[in-house]
Design an enzyme around this catalytic site. Structure first.
Site, PDB file in Angstrom:
ATOM      1  N   CYS A 328       3.657  -4.877  -3.916  1.00 46.63           N
ATOM      2  CA  CYS A 328       4.484  -5.031  -4.950  1.00 46.63           C
ATOM      3  C   CYS A 328       5.950  -4.656  -4.670  1.00 46.63           C
ATOM      4  O   CYS A 328       6.494  -5.549  -3.807  1.00 46.63           O
ATOM      5  CB  CYS A 328       3.906  -4.115  -6.155  1.00 46.63           C
ATOM      6  SG  CYS A 328       4.714  -4.559  -7.692  1.00 46.63           S
ATOM      7  N   HIS A 424      -1.785  -4.834  -7.120  1.00 45.84           N
ATOM      8  CA  HIS A 424      -2.236  -3.396  -7.300  1.00 45.84           C
ATOM      9  C   HIS A 424      -3.772  -3.104  -7.238  1.00 45.84           C
ATOM     10  O   HIS A 424      -4.518  -4.026  -7.898  1.00 45.84           O
ATOM     11  CB  HIS A 424      -1.584  -2.743  -8.448  1.00 45.84           C
ATOM     12  CG  HIS A 424      -0.242  -2.591  -8.460  1.00 45.84           C
ATOM     13  ND1 HIS A 424       0.398  -1.509  -7.395  1.00 45.84           N
ATOM     14  CD2 HIS A 424       0.584  -3.122  -9.018  1.00 45.84           C
ATOM     15  CE1 HIS A 424       1.766  -1.837  -7.638  1.00 45.84           C
ATOM     16  NE2 HIS A 424       2.186  -2.704  -8.539  1.00 45.84           N
TER      17      HIS A 424
END
Length: 490
Positions: A328, A424
């Site tokens: 991310c 994630h």
């Protein structure tokens, strides 16, 4: 609907873990039970099936209750992003960025309305709701704007447990002080004291417990033994206690502890690998010679990038010759540039990244929050599940190889040295994690680990059961059920 409330004498007293344990214990007895936390401040977030952000701790509690997480379990999430400001997530969606004064002024009324609505939704679906407070209910300067402690207990008329951390010292004084500060109507709801993180002789402690019960008029209903559990921490303070020591480790992986690190629950499954030592290194620390570096998620990517540059860690990472994985915000930092034309993270501007992969990121108003099920291309054909939480949109050079059937989710360089993903929970997927670790092991000439299908959730289920087994002898579950008003059902 019946309800129990759990508050603590301080942060890290054990509220979240106690709610998790109670949820699993009641679930095992056939009770339809759900967790609730009106307002959570954390950088560990989870995305529900509907695309709502909630605190990861409430997701864990939901799983312990045998449920899929929902936004009703945590209607307000505050995500600190530096400069004494936080992003406000209201009913699972971004509502704004503000400091504490503005938050209490602008969000108290809509926040309380969201709390009441969420509780009503849970009331309609479950037999028991176990509510968790935040910090301490004894913050007298904040009580008039408190959305998550005794205001919730008063609204529900919920019998309340007060938990304290005895390992820190001063636990009995913390309990006495907390009870003395509470107004009479709030103190009247405190029905039991729970001593957490106890290690030692109960016989030596018992005189203190007898005195505490006599002095306060509140019984001590549980003394919980110290547990070494791998369940997620709620905030990054717990990372300072992670030393990474593991004598049998064959691989060392360094996670850069960014100042605004987010979703470090991504590494729980990695830390559970017996052959892996995970070491957390701050920007001013020494990188050493690990087998891989991971740049984690960040709530404020550009400030964290600038912190890496200012500290010299960026130079260490650029000079490192091994494998790097960015997740991310970490992916964005690895790229060529990060452009924030509207100043979502402060002042508008474009910043050079580490330049380790050909990728450009632009921050846009739309925040992507969704669960993902996708097929991996490297390794080929493996099903992968995870979730996205990001505001930036990244464009990758065509020379980079897509990691997944949805190319925007991640790439790897042609030499397999630099990896980046928006996913994630990627390392929670057993097969994908083992393939990645085996690539590291191959570089070291180590034998391959077996690659099995499955997900970290199976290990998490085992931890829930171990937690419940360890604490059930020390908690009067029948008594708690009676307090909540449905003893005949348990």
């Amino acid at each position: 609907m019946a309800a129990l409330m759990v508050v603590g004498t301080s942060s890290h007293a054990g509220k979240s873990l106690l709610v998790t344990a109670l949820g699993r214990l009641f679930h095992r007895r056939g009770v339809k039970v759900a967790p609730f936390k009106g307002q959570n401040m954390a950088l560990n977030a989870y995305v529900t099936a509907e695309g709502h952000e909630i605190g990861h701790a409430q997701a864990v509690q939901a799983w312990a209750c045998g449920l899929e997480p929902s936004v009703a379990m945590n209607p307000i999430l505050l995500k600190p992003q530096g400069n004494m400001t936080s992003q406000v997530i209201l009913k699972g969606k971004p509502a704004g960025v503000c400091g504490a004064v503005d938050y209490y002024r602008d969000y108290f009324e809509p926040g309380w309305q969201a709390v009441v609505e969420a509780l009503a939704e849970l009331q309609s679906q479950y037999e028991l709701v176990i509510c968790e407070g935040a910090g301490s209910p004894a913050e007298v300067n904040l009580r008039h704007r408190d959305l998550t402690n005794m205001r919730v207990a008063l609204h529900l008329g919920a019998p309340t447990l007060l938990v304290t951390d005895i390992d820190r010292g001063g636990a009995l004084a913390h309990v006495v002080g907390t009870l003395q500060v509470l107004p009479p109507e709030e103190r009247a709801l405190i029905k039991g004291i729970v001593i957490n993180k106890f290690r030692g002789s109960l016989a030596l402690l018992q005189p203190g417990l007898d005195w505490l019960a006599q002095y306060t008029g509140v019984p001590v209903v549980g003394v919980l033994p110290w547990l070494e559990m791998a369940l997620p921490e709620e905030d990054s303070m717990g990372l300072f206690d992670r030393r990474g020591a593991r004598k049998q480790a064959q691989l060392e992986i360094v996670v850069i502890r960014l100042p605004r690190i987010a979703n470090f629950t991504d590494f729980d499954a990695l830390e559970a690998e017996p052959s892996v030592r995970v070491r957390y290194v701050s920007p001013d620390g020494y990188l050493g010679h690990p087998d891989a570096i991971i740049l984690p998620g960040s709530k404020a990517t550009i400030p964290d990038l600038l912190a890496l540059e200012a500290s010299g860690m960026a130079a260490q990472i650029r000079a490192y010759g091994g494998v790097i994985l960015g997740i991310c915000g970490g992916l964005q930092i690895l790229g060529s540039t990060i452009d924030d034309p509207e100043g979502f993270e402060g002042h508008p501007g474009r910043h050079p990244g580490l330049g380790l992969i050909e990728a450009t990121t632009v921050f846009e108003p739309l925040k992507i929050t969704r669960q993902v099920q996708v097929e991996s291309r490297l390794p080929a054909g493996e099903p992968v599940v995870g979730y996205e939480i990001h505001q930036g949109q990244t464009t990758f050079a065509p020379t980079l190889e897509a990691l997944f059937a949805e190319p925007h989710l991640g790439v790897v360089s042609s030499n397999r040295r630099v990896w980046g993903t928006y996913l994630h929970g990627l390392l929670d997927n057993h097969a994908w994690r083992r393939h990645w670790l085996n690539a590291l092991r191959e570089r070291r000439g180590l034998p391959q680990l077996p690659v099995q299908s499955g997900h970290y959730r199976e290990q998490r289920e085992e931890m829930f059961e171990r937690l419940a087994d360890a604490w059930e002898p020390h908690l009067p579950i029948d008594g708690f059920a009676q307090l909540a008003g449905f003893a005949s059902q348990v």
